[in-house]
Design a protein around this motif. Structure first.
Motif, mmCIF file in Angstrom:
data_model
loop_
_atom_site.group_PDB
_atom_site.id
_atom_site.type_symbol
_atom_site.label_atom_id
_atom_site.label_comp_id
_atom_site.label_asym_id
_atom_site.label_seq_id
_atom_site.Cartn_x
_atom_site.Cartn_y
_atom_site.Cartn_z
ATOM 1 N N ALA A 97 0.830 -1.211 0.000
ATOM 2 C CA ALA A 97 0.000 0.000 0.000
ATOM 3 C C ALA A 97 0.864 1.261 0.000
ATOM 4 O O ALA A 97 0.578 2.224 -0.728
ATOM 5 N N PHE A 98 1.921 1.252 0.803
ATOM 6 C CA PHE A 98 2.817 2.407 0.852
ATOM 7 C C PHE A 98 3.456 2.637 -0.513
ATOM 8 O O PHE A 98 3.476 3.759 -1.032
ATOM 9 N N VAL A 115 5.801 2.457 -13.285
ATOM 10 C CA VAL A 115 5.942 2.461 -11.829
ATOM 11 C C VAL A 115 4.511 2.570 -11.318
ATOM 12 O O VAL A 115 3.949 3.656 -11.270
ATOM 13 N N ASN A 116 3.922 1.403 -10.989
ATOM 14 C CA ASN A 116 2.493 1.375 -10.703
ATOM 15 C C ASN A 116 2.157 0.362 -9.606
ATOM 16 O O ASN A 116 3.058 -0.217 -8.991
ATOM 17 N N ALA A 117 0.876 0.137 -9.398
ATOM 18 C CA ALA A 117 0.427 -0.781 -8.350
ATOM 19 C C ALA A 117 0.920 -2.197 -8.599
ATOM 20 O O ALA A 117 1.204 -2.930 -7.646
ATOM 21 N N GLY A 118 1.056 -2.592 -9.851
ATOM 22 C CA GLY A 118 1.587 -3.920 -10.162
ATOM 23 C C GLY A 118 3.013 -4.073 -9.684
ATOM 24 O O GLY A 118 3.397 -5.113 -9.136
ATOM 25 N N LEU A 119 3.817 -3.032 -9.860
ATOM 26 C CA LEU A 119 5.193 -3.066 -9.369
ATOM 27 C C LEU A 119 5.205 -3.116 -7.845
ATOM 28 O O LEU A 119 5.994 -3.846 -7.250
ATOM 29 N N ALA A 120 4.335 -2.357 -7.207
ATOM 30 C CA ALA A 120 4.245 -2.384 -5.739
ATOM 31 C C ALA A 120 3.929 -3.793 -5.257
ATOM 32 O O ALA A 120 4.543 -4.289 -4.303
ATOM 33 N N ARG A 121 2.996 -4.440 -5.910
ATOM 34 C CA ARG A 121 2.615 -5.812 -5.549
ATOM 35 C C ARG A 121 3.792 -6.774 -5.741
ATOM 36 O O ARG A 121 4.092 -7.600 -4.885
#
Length: 192
Positions: free
Chosen positions: A92-93, A177-183
């Motif tokens: 989330a961060f 650089v998106n939510a998929g990368l965060a995951r």
């Protein structure tokens, strides 16, 4: 940097400060840090140059404060949420950070470029912008170790460096650089 204490006269005008910060971020995004002057920022904000100097000593101080505040709106420190896994908190961060970068990535890239040309700016950029975010991630990873969610033989500081290296690399190379990368980053960090 906080505003300088008043030495008599009128109190600081918060609207002028906000206008200067907005103008600085916009101009740096459009032209790059090195090509933006103090005079240009003041003119774009509709204030006198002295108004800027009454608040910040240098262009770097203004730009970094504006960027730090802007980032703080998107990427607050991940708190220990009861019932939420450390992996989910990290994801989330990072997703919040990446949302900010998707909107202000050009400005951040311009600041990174400026940091390569100016050693004093690089030191200030690291101290005021990069290091606080690294510390947030490192703190979360240490908390995960304390809770037994991250193996004791993992190095939180090095993992934080890897995390930041991954997304800075992608940002600088124009990759998503998106939510998929965060995951994907969170999954890799917490893989047993």
């Amino acid at each position: 940097m906080t505003e300088k204490p008043a030495s008599g006269g009128r109190p600081p005008n918060e609207q002028a400060s906000a206008a200067l910060k907005a103008a600085a971020l916009r101009l740096v995004s459009e032209k790059g840090y090195a090509k933006v002057s103090i005079a240009e920022i003041a003119k774009a904000a509709g204030v006198a140059r002295q108004t800027l100097y009454n608040r910040w000593n240098t262009k770097a101080d203004l730009v970094l404060e504006a960027m730090f505040e802007e980032t703080g709106r998107y990427a607050a420190e991940p708190l220990d949420q009861a019932g939420e896994s450390c992996r989910a908190q990290l994801e989330a961060f990072l997703a919040q950070v990446f949302t900010h970068l998707s909107q202000d990535g050009d400005t951040v890239c311009a600041l990174i470029a400026a940091a390569q040309q100016d050693a004093s700016f690089r030191a200030a950029f690291f101290r005021r912008f990069v290091r606080p975010r690294e510390e947030m991630v490192t703190t979360l990873l240490r908390r995960a170790q304390t809770q037994g969610k991250l193996a004791q033989d993992r190095n939180p500081e090095m993992l934080s460096t890897f995390i930041h290296g991954a997304f800075w690399y992608r940002l600088l190379n124009g990759q998503p650089v998106n939510a998929g990368l965060a995951r994907d980053i969170a999954a890799e960090v917490f893989t047993r």
